[in-house]
Scaffold this motif. Structure first.
Motif, PDB file in Angstrom:
ATOM      1  N   GLY A 165      -9.672  24.830 -23.121  1.00  0.00           N
ATOM      2  CA  GLY A 165     -10.088  24.599 -24.500  1.00  0.00           C
ATOM      3  C   GLY A 165     -11.135  25.602 -24.941  1.00  0.00           C
ATOM      4  O   GLY A 165     -11.904  26.128 -24.119  1.00  0.00           O
ATOM      5  N   ILE A 166     -11.166  25.883 -26.238  1.00  0.00           N
ATOM      6  CA  ILE A 166     -12.071  26.890 -26.786  1.00  0.00           C
ATOM      7  C   ILE A 166     -12.881  26.271 -27.912  1.00  0.00           C
ATOM      8  O   ILE A 166     -12.320  25.683 -28.844  1.00  0.00           O
ATOM      9  CB  ILE A 166     -11.287  28.105 -27.311  1.00  0.00           C
ATOM     10  CG1 ILE A 166     -10.438  28.699 -26.188  1.00  0.00           C
ATOM     11  CG2 ILE A 166     -12.237  29.167 -27.860  1.00  0.00           C
ATOM     12  CD1 ILE A 166      -9.433  29.714 -26.656  1.00  0.00           C
ATOM     13  N   ILE A 167     -14.197  26.405 -27.817  1.00  0.00           N
ATOM     14  CA  ILE A 167     -15.115  25.863 -28.811  1.00  0.00           C
ATOM     15  C   ILE A 167     -15.794  27.031 -29.520  1.00  0.00           C
ATOM     16  O   ILE A 167     -16.375  27.906 -28.878  1.00  0.00           O
ATOM     17  CB  ILE A 167     -16.171  24.955 -28.155  1.00  0.00           C
ATOM     18  CG1 ILE A 167     -15.494  23.832 -27.366  1.00  0.00           C
ATOM     19  CG2 ILE A 167     -17.125  24.382 -29.212  1.00  0.00           C
ATOM     20  CD1 ILE A 167     -16.451  23.012 -26.505  1.00  0.00           C
ATOM     21  N   PHE A 168     -15.709  27.038 -30.838  1.00  0.00           N
ATOM     22  CA  PHE A 168     -16.302  28.106 -31.638  1.00  0.00           C
ATOM     23  C   PHE A 168     -17.486  27.590 -32.439  1.00  0.00           C
ATOM     24  O   PHE A 168     -17.446  26.479 -32.993  1.00  0.00           O
ATOM     25  CB  PHE A 168     -15.283  28.662 -32.645  1.00  0.00           C
ATOM     26  CG  PHE A 168     -14.167  29.474 -32.060  1.00  0.00           C
ATOM     27  CD1 PHE A 168     -14.343  30.820 -31.792  1.00  0.00           C
ATOM     28  CD2 PHE A 168     -12.940  28.889 -31.819  1.00  0.00           C
ATOM     29  CE1 PHE A 168     -13.294  31.585 -31.268  1.00  0.00           C
ATOM     30  CE2 PHE A 168     -11.890  29.642 -31.299  1.00  0.00           C
ATOM     31  CZ  PHE A 168     -12.067  30.987 -31.022  1.00  0.00           C
ATOM     32  N   LEU A 170      -7.206  33.346 -34.169  1.00  0.00           N
ATOM     33  CA  LEU A 170      -6.893  31.929 -34.298  1.00  0.00           C
ATOM     34  C   LEU A 170      -5.390  31.691 -34.279  1.00  0.00           C
ATOM     35  O   LEU A 170      -4.901  30.742 -33.653  1.00  0.00           O
ATOM     36  CB  LEU A 170      -7.511  31.362 -35.582  1.00  0.00           C
ATOM     37  CG  LEU A 170      -9.043  31.317 -35.623  1.00  0.00           C
ATOM     38  CD1 LEU A 170      -9.521  30.871 -36.999  1.00  0.00           C
ATOM     39  CD2 LEU A 170      -9.605  30.410 -34.535  1.00  0.00           C
ATOM     40  N   LEU A 192      -4.161  32.100 -30.623  1.00  0.00           N
ATOM     41  CA  LEU A 192      -4.543  30.972 -29.773  1.00  0.00           C
ATOM     42  C   LEU A 192      -3.774  29.717 -30.147  1.00  0.00           C
ATOM     43  O   LEU A 192      -3.416  28.909 -29.287  1.00  0.00           O
ATOM     44  CB  LEU A 192      -6.050  30.742 -29.871  1.00  0.00           C
ATOM     45  CG  LEU A 192      -6.923  31.876 -29.312  1.00  0.00           C
ATOM     46  CD1 LEU A 192      -8.391  31.617 -29.615  1.00  0.00           C
ATOM     47  CD2 LEU A 192      -6.717  32.038 -27.816  1.00  0.00           C
ATOM     48  N   ARG A 247      -3.573  26.117 -26.825  1.00  0.00           N
ATOM     49  CA  ARG A 247      -4.835  25.558 -26.330  1.00  0.00           C
ATOM     50  C   ARG A 247      -5.610  24.928 -27.484  1.00  0.00           C
ATOM     51  O   ARG A 247      -5.690  25.512 -28.570  1.00  0.00           O
ATOM     52  CB  ARG A 247      -5.681  26.651 -25.671  1.00  0.00           C
ATOM     53  CG  ARG A 247      -5.284  26.914 -24.223  1.00  0.00           C
ATOM     54  CD  ARG A 247      -6.207  27.918 -23.573  1.00  0.00           C
ATOM     55  NE  ARG A 247      -6.026  29.251 -24.117  1.00  0.00           N
ATOM     56  CZ  ARG A 247      -6.800  30.290 -23.783  1.00  0.00           C
ATOM     57  NH1 ARG A 247      -7.787  30.131 -22.935  1.00  0.00           N
ATOM     58  NH2 ARG A 247      -6.573  31.474 -24.303  1.00  0.00           N
ATOM     59  N   MET A 294      -8.602  23.922 -29.975  1.00  0.00           N
ATOM     60  CA  MET A 294      -9.799  24.616 -30.437  1.00  0.00           C
ATOM     61  C   MET A 294     -10.674  23.641 -31.216  1.00  0.00           C
ATOM     62  O   MET A 294     -10.168  22.736 -31.883  1.00  0.00           O
ATOM     63  CB  MET A 294      -9.427  25.801 -31.319  1.00  0.00           C
ATOM     64  CG  MET A 294      -8.736  26.924 -30.588  1.00  0.00           C
ATOM     65  SD  MET A 294      -8.324  28.328 -31.684  1.00  0.00           S
ATOM     66  CE  MET A 294      -6.801  27.739 -32.424  1.00  0.00           C
ATOM     67  N   TYR A 339      -6.568  24.696 -37.678  1.00  0.00           N
ATOM     68  CA  TYR A 339      -6.585  25.227 -36.315  1.00  0.00           C
ATOM     69  C   TYR A 339      -7.390  24.348 -35.352  1.00  0.00           C
ATOM     70  O   TYR A 339      -7.224  24.474 -34.136  1.00  0.00           O
ATOM     71  CB  TYR A 339      -7.192  26.630 -36.300  1.00  0.00           C
ATOM     72  CG  TYR A 339      -6.311  27.705 -36.884  1.00  0.00           C
ATOM     73  CD1 TYR A 339      -5.081  28.014 -36.312  1.00  0.00           C
ATOM     74  CD2 TYR A 339      -6.717  28.434 -38.001  1.00  0.00           C
ATOM     75  CE1 TYR A 339      -4.274  29.012 -36.845  1.00  0.00           C
ATOM     76  CE2 TYR A 339      -5.923  29.440 -38.533  1.00  0.00           C
ATOM     77  CZ  TYR A 339      -4.697  29.720 -37.955  1.00  0.00           C
ATOM     78  OH  TYR A 339      -3.908  30.707 -38.481  1.00  0.00           O
ATOM     79  N   PHE A 340      -8.255  23.490 -35.867  1.00  0.00           N
ATOM     80  CA  PHE A 340      -9.256  22.844 -35.026  1.00  0.00           C
ATOM     81  C   PHE A 340      -8.982  21.353 -34.847  1.00  0.00           C
ATOM     82  O   PHE A 340      -8.888  20.605 -35.817  1.00  0.00           O
ATOM     83  CB  PHE A 340     -10.658  23.085 -35.604  1.00  0.00           C
ATOM     84  CG  PHE A 340     -10.944  24.548 -35.791  1.00  0.00           C
ATOM     85  CD1 PHE A 340     -11.212  25.354 -34.706  1.00  0.00           C
ATOM     86  CD2 PHE A 340     -10.889  25.120 -37.056  1.00  0.00           C
ATOM     87  CE1 PHE A 340     -11.434  26.719 -34.868  1.00  0.00           C
ATOM     88  CE2 PHE A 340     -11.107  26.479 -37.235  1.00  0.00           C
ATOM     89  CZ  PHE A 340     -11.384  27.281 -36.128  1.00  0.00           C
ATOM     90  N   VAL A 367     -13.788  24.622 -20.454  1.00  0.00           N
ATOM     91  CA  VAL A 367     -13.861  25.080 -21.838  1.00  0.00           C
ATOM     92  C   VAL A 367     -14.839  26.246 -21.926  1.00  0.00           C
ATOM     93  O   VAL A 367     -15.622  26.496 -21.009  1.00  0.00           O
ATOM     94  CB  VAL A 367     -14.300  23.950 -22.801  1.00  0.00           C
ATOM     95  CG1 VAL A 367     -13.406  22.731 -22.641  1.00  0.00           C
ATOM     96  CG2 VAL A 367     -15.760  23.567 -22.585  1.00  0.00           C
ATOM     97  N   LEU A 377      -9.903  36.132 -24.423  1.00  0.00           N
ATOM     98  CA  LEU A 377      -9.380  34.778 -24.588  1.00  0.00           C
ATOM     99  C   LEU A 377      -7.867  34.681 -24.557  1.00  0.00           C
ATOM    100  O   LEU A 377      -7.326  33.656 -24.122  1.00  0.00           O
ATOM    101  CB  LEU A 377      -9.870  34.188 -25.915  1.00  0.00           C
ATOM    102  CG  LEU A 377     -11.379  33.969 -26.060  1.00  0.00           C
ATOM    103  CD1 LEU A 377     -11.698  33.541 -27.486  1.00  0.00           C
ATOM    104  CD2 LEU A 377     -11.861  32.926 -25.077  1.00  0.00           C
TER     105      LEU A 377
END
Length: 205
Positions: free
Chosen positions: A9-12, A80, A83, A88, A90, A113-114, A146, A198
């Motif tokens: 997982g990816i956290i922005f 974005l 990904l 995965r 986000m 996207y999130f 993550v 990423l």
């Protein structure tokens, strides 16, 4: 596989990482009569309720003006999209308010996207690790599965406090000029480098 493509997982962070809203924090502090060099939210929490409410109105005005003029940082949309194709999840963790964040994401058309968006009203904010830990709980992932991507020291501290890897995105600035670069797990000065960290190696930006 690229350096972080194995993570689940990816956290922005939002402002300064995905979005440029042109906020002038020095001007905001000046109008609110706050001290320079200390984050605004940390100063507001120390004030009496009436005074804090007045300054929060000023903050809201500046933030909404920023949301109205915000633009995507060059390359953010391509990353974005890539990904999202990969599948995965986000999330966004921001110290911005919920109304500001919702307006920004809707205006720029990237909210879909999130899976999760956590704003300052939702719980302890960065550098506290709570938001990262809460996202991991909802995703049913361990914190080391993550990565936190941000442009500022508080993003990196939140990752460090949670125990997850981090990426400092400098948007062209030399890393040595960005506070916190020494604690970042990885550094990307441009979105093509962030993409390379990423995204799957077979993809091309």
């Amino acid at each position: 596989m690229t350096a972080l493509a194995h993570l689940k997982g990816i956290i922005f962070d939002m402002d300064g990482t995905l979005v440029d809203s042109g906020l002038d924090f020095a001007a905001m502090r000046s109008e609110m009569g706050l001290k320079a060099g200390i984050p605004i939210l940390e100063q507001l929490v120390e004030l009496p309720q009436d005074e804090r409410r007045h300054k929060e109105e000023i903050l809201h005005r500046h933030e909404m003006a920023g949301a109205d003029r915000a633009s995507l940082i060059d390359g953010a949309d391509r990353l974005l999209e890539a990904l999202a194709r990969e599948g995965r999840p986000m999330a966004i963790v921001t110290r911005n308010s919920t109304p500001t964040t919702e307006h920004t994401l809707k205006r720029l058309g990237i909210g879909h996207y999130f899976d999760i968006v956590i704003c300052r009203e939702d719980g302890p904010h960065k550098p506290d690790p709570w938001a990262i830990e809460e996202i991991c709980r909802r995703w049913r992932m361990e914190v080391d599965e993550v990565v936190m991507v941000g442009d500022y020291l508080l993003d990196l501290l939140s990752a460090q406090n949670a125990g997850c890897p981090s990426v400092l995105f400098t948007e062209g600035k030399p890393p040595e000029d960005v506070e916190g670069a020494d604690i970042a797990t990885h550094i990307a000065t441009h979105f093509d480098q962030l993409y390379q960290l990423l995204a799957p190696v077979e993809d091309s930006i």
